[in-house]
Design a protein around this motif. Structure first.
Motif, PDB file in Angstrom:
ATOM      1  N   LEU A 114       0.939  -1.159  -0.162  1.00 36.33           N
ATOM      2  CA  LEU A 114      -0.028   0.206   0.217  1.00 36.33           C
ATOM      3  C   LEU A 114       0.987   1.179  -0.077  1.00 36.33           C
ATOM      4  CD1 LEU A 114      -2.755  -1.325   2.473  1.00 36.33           C
ATOM      5  CD2 LEU A 114      -3.137  -0.604  -0.137  1.00 36.33           C
TER       6      LEU A 114
ATOM      7  N   GLY B  92       0.606   4.057  -2.920  1.00 32.59           N
ATOM      8  CA  GLY B  92       0.258   5.276  -2.610  1.00 32.59           C
ATOM      9  C   GLY B  92       1.255   6.358  -3.173  1.00 32.59           C
TER      10      GLY B  92
ATOM     11  N   GLN C 131       0.472   6.510  -6.920  1.00 32.16           N
ATOM     12  CA  GLN C 131      -0.456   7.461  -7.249  1.00 32.16           C
ATOM     13  C   GLN C 131      -0.225   8.927  -7.032  1.00 32.16           C
ATOM     14  OE1 GLN C 131      -3.180   5.519  -4.029  1.00 32.16           O
ATOM     15  NE2 GLN C 131      -4.245   4.410  -5.585  1.00 32.16           N
TER      16      GLN C 131
ATOM     17  N   ASP D 141      -7.218   9.430  -5.213  1.00 35.31           N
ATOM     18  CA  ASP D 141      -6.933   7.927  -4.875  1.00 35.31           C
ATOM     19  C   ASP D 141      -5.752   7.700  -3.883  1.00 35.31           C
ATOM     20  OD1 ASP D 141      -8.948   6.884  -6.327  1.00 35.31           O
ATOM     21  OD2 ASP D 141      -7.512   6.749  -8.186  1.00 35.31           O
TER      22      ASP D 141
ATOM     23  N   THR E  78      -5.856   5.887  -0.200  1.00 40.02           N
ATOM     24  CA  THR E  78      -4.782   4.823   0.169  1.00 40.02           C
ATOM     25  C   THR E  78      -3.856   5.306   1.420  1.00 40.02           C
ATOM     26  OG1 THR E  78      -4.499   4.223  -2.275  1.00 40.02           O
ATOM     27  CG2 THR E  78      -2.817   3.421  -0.694  1.00 40.02           C
TER      28      THR E  78
END
Length: 649
Positions: A539, A543, A546, A554, A558
């Protein structure tokens, strides 16, 4: 008419005769419809039927009922013993075998069962001795127990040889395939274990032991979510099969299904009251929920059966740390590091506890093997820097802070320059046949710059054990160290097909990215997260990507999820949150996160950059310029930071 008149005379006699007839008829009906007394042999047939279908819990119950109906039925005691053995209760099984012989069952028909019972009670030598006395009719069962006993004595080669010989004679023995798969999995041969487990499931599609093994292998190879259907299939055969319940509960917890995990552990405690594994899992769940006192009570109830397991030691230290008992936490985690010196997570925790307890020197010593690695994470590097600063070594502290800044938010580079492992290797040729030892030698060679030698050894290790993911990882590490990222990605992909765990995913994603295959890297990360949705490392990487792609909403979703789990102590997450909120034109929140990241690591280029961008988004151009200039000086080759400074004007 008076009542006395009705009850006297001819009418009274007719009434009494009618009542008597009704009583007789009622009694006859009751006798005709009453259930016959329990038939021990019929119940024994039921037990054998459920045993054959893999419903061992029902087989146990039916055998117990058969014994209750016919206590001297010796065969019922032996069937009950067999059910106990399949459920993993060797002590209860041995007691029933004694009752079976007392009831007239010949002892020479029970050697293979006694061998199994002794193995379950931790007596592999006794198990081998008993198995050797089994008659030809029970040779297959005895051979399986012999192999399992040999494996428990670390004689993996001979254990597999025994099973291969059995399968050459009886190729359709599902239980033998299951045992072979289990032994291979324990030995690290995931590919070979998968082949054996698949064969076992094909031959015994309702066998819970085979289905549970397949679930464990699928979990290792393809992820948590993919494993759940296999455990559920095992539980459809036997809803109270303890191994399946424990593995199912653990997997549910890892995917975040805590309510279902709790239900599974409760069922496991019904199947086996006081189950240490179930209580340990409940303690873990309580700790995750912040219920420290409950976690401690549950862990104490779990008792010595799980006390020495790495997970238990890790949890015990965590509970002490949560209570502020840093010295106790450090002492606990030191035990784990002593038996698993290459456990990075344990070293990281030990270093943090030592630093919090005021022992900066030992903290540096504990963390040094991580700091020597090229893939050292930013948190460990920051801990080392703080410990060195406490010791007055500001120059070295600054160097580690610079490395931490370079790591913040970046995908993990886990190519293997592990000098710590090399330092642990004294004589490479002394144990050249030991795969684990050879892996250490390979990483030691890489640490010394002997890339060619490490690559040659890694290729030999892969040839010797192509189904071992660790061998493929070692080859990938050697190839990546020589900048052959495409070839390294291929090796990591083969490793991921055998065990798609977090370290393998990070290696694969990084190698693909360096090889210019960004889409494949993104697909690999997406696949991993689809099976491991709670992965912190996955994750974090998602992140960060993103943010880099400008997917602000998004990214915020996250990263905020990560922050809720980690708290405000991860500088990389806070820096990325500052950038994400700045990108979404929410300067006030961006500044809050940027300041928090900068306070954690004021010498981090990434934190200074994020704080500067946040200040710019909030309209504080002067403050933004000051921080971005600092960030560019800390990381002069970082084009992203340079771009932020240019955009400021």
């Amino acid at each position: 008419m008076k009542l006395t008149a009705v009850l006297t005379g001819p009418r009274a006699r007719l009434v009494m005769l009618g009542l008597a007839s009704l009583i007789v008829v009622g009694a006859a009906i009751a006798l005709a419809t009453r259930s016959p007394p329990p038939d021990g042999r019929r119940l024994l047939v039921d037990s054998l039927a459920t045993l054959a279908t893999g419903n061992y819990s029902a087989a146990r119950t039916n055998a117990q009922h058969a014994i209750a109906a016919s206590p001297t039925l010796g065969i019922a005691h032996s069937v009950l013993a067999r059910a106990y053995l399949e459920l993993g209760d060797g002590l209860a099984a041995e007691a029933e075998l004694t009752r079976a012989t007392d009831a007239g069952i010949p002892a020479d028909r029970l050697h293979q069962l006694r061998a199994h019972a002794r193995l379950l009670q931790g007596d592999p030598a006794g198990a081998i001795e008993e198995a050797a006395q089994a008659g030809p009719r029970y040779a297959g069962y005895a051979a399986r127990i012999q192999a399992r006993a040999l494996a428990s004595q670390d004689d993996i080669i001979q254990a597999q040889a025994v099973l291969r010989a059995l399968l050459d004679r009886v190729p359709n023995d599902a239980a033998a395939w299951t045992d072979l798969g289990r032994i291979r999995l324990t030995a690290g041969d995931t590919g070979g274990a998968s082949v054996a487990a698949s064969q076992a499931v094909a031959l015994g599609p309702r066998e819970p032991a085979a289905l549970t093994l397949q679930g464990e292998i699928v979990r290792s190879r393809y992820g948590l979510a993919a494993a759940l259907p296999w455990f559920e299939a095992a539980l459809r055969s036997d809803a109270y099969y303890p191994p399946a319940l424990i593995e199912y509960a653990a997997t549910l917890g890892e995917v975040g299904r805590n309510a279902d995990m709790l239900a599974a552990t409760r069922k496991a405690l019904l199947a086996r009251p006081g189950s240490p594994q179930a209580l340990y899992l409940q303690a873990t769940m309580a700790a995750r929920a912040g219920r420290i006192d409950l976690a401690r009570v549950l862990l104490q109830r779990a008792g010595p059966a799980v006390a020495g397991l790495p997970g238990t030691i890790l949890l015990s230290g965590s509970l002490a740390y949560a209570d502020g008992k840093y010295e106790q936490a450090a002492a606990t985690w030191q035990q784990l590091v002593a038996v698993q010196p290459l456990n990075v997570a344990a070293r990281r925790l030990l270093g943090a506890a030592l630093l919090r307890s005021g022992d900066a020197e030992d903290a540096v010593n504990a963390l040094r093997p991580i700091g020597l690695r090229a893939d050292a994470d930013s948190y460990s590097l920051t801990l080392i820097a703080r410990a060195l600063e406490t010791l007055g070594d500001r120059a070295s502290s600054a160097q580690f802070l610079d490395r931490a800044a370079a790591r913040t938010g970046a995908p993990a580079t886990v190519f293997a320059t592990d000098a710590a492992i090399g330092a642990l290797i004294a004589d490479a040729d002394a144990a050249a046949g030991d795969p684990t030892y050879v892996l250490g030698v390979i990483r030691g060679q890489l640490a010394r710059g002997d890339v060619a030698g490490a690559t040659a050894r890694a290729r030999a290790l892969v040839a010797a054990g192509p189904g071992a993911p660790a061998a493929q990882l070692a080859l990938g590490d050697a190839l990546a160290t020589s900048a052959r990222y495409g070839d390294a990605a291929s090796a990591y992909a083969r490793a991921a097909n055998l065990a798609f765990d977090e370290p393998t995913m990070l290696r694969l994603v990084d190698a693909l990215g360096r090889a210019g295959r960004a889409q494949d890297a993104a697909a690999s990360l997406a696949l991993y997260l689809s099976q491991n949705p709670q992965s912190l490392a996955g994750l974090r990487l998602l992140g960060h990507w993103q943010v880099a792609a400008g997917d602000w909403d998004d990214a915020i979703e996250t990263l905020e999820g990560l922050r809720r789990r980690l708290g405000n102590r991860d500088g990389g997450v806070l820096s990325d949150l500052a950038l994400a909120y700045a990108g979404s034109d929410d300067g006030e929140i961006a500044v809050r996160y940027g300041r928090a990241a900068y306070d954690l690591s004021p010498m981090s280029a990434a934190a200074a950059d994020a704080y500067g961008v946040a200040l710019g988004a909030a309209g504080n151009v002067a403050g933004a310029r000051q921080l971005l200039i600092k960030a560019s000086k800390l990381a002069p080759e970082n084009m992203t930071i340079a771009g932020h400074l240019r955009q400021l004007g």
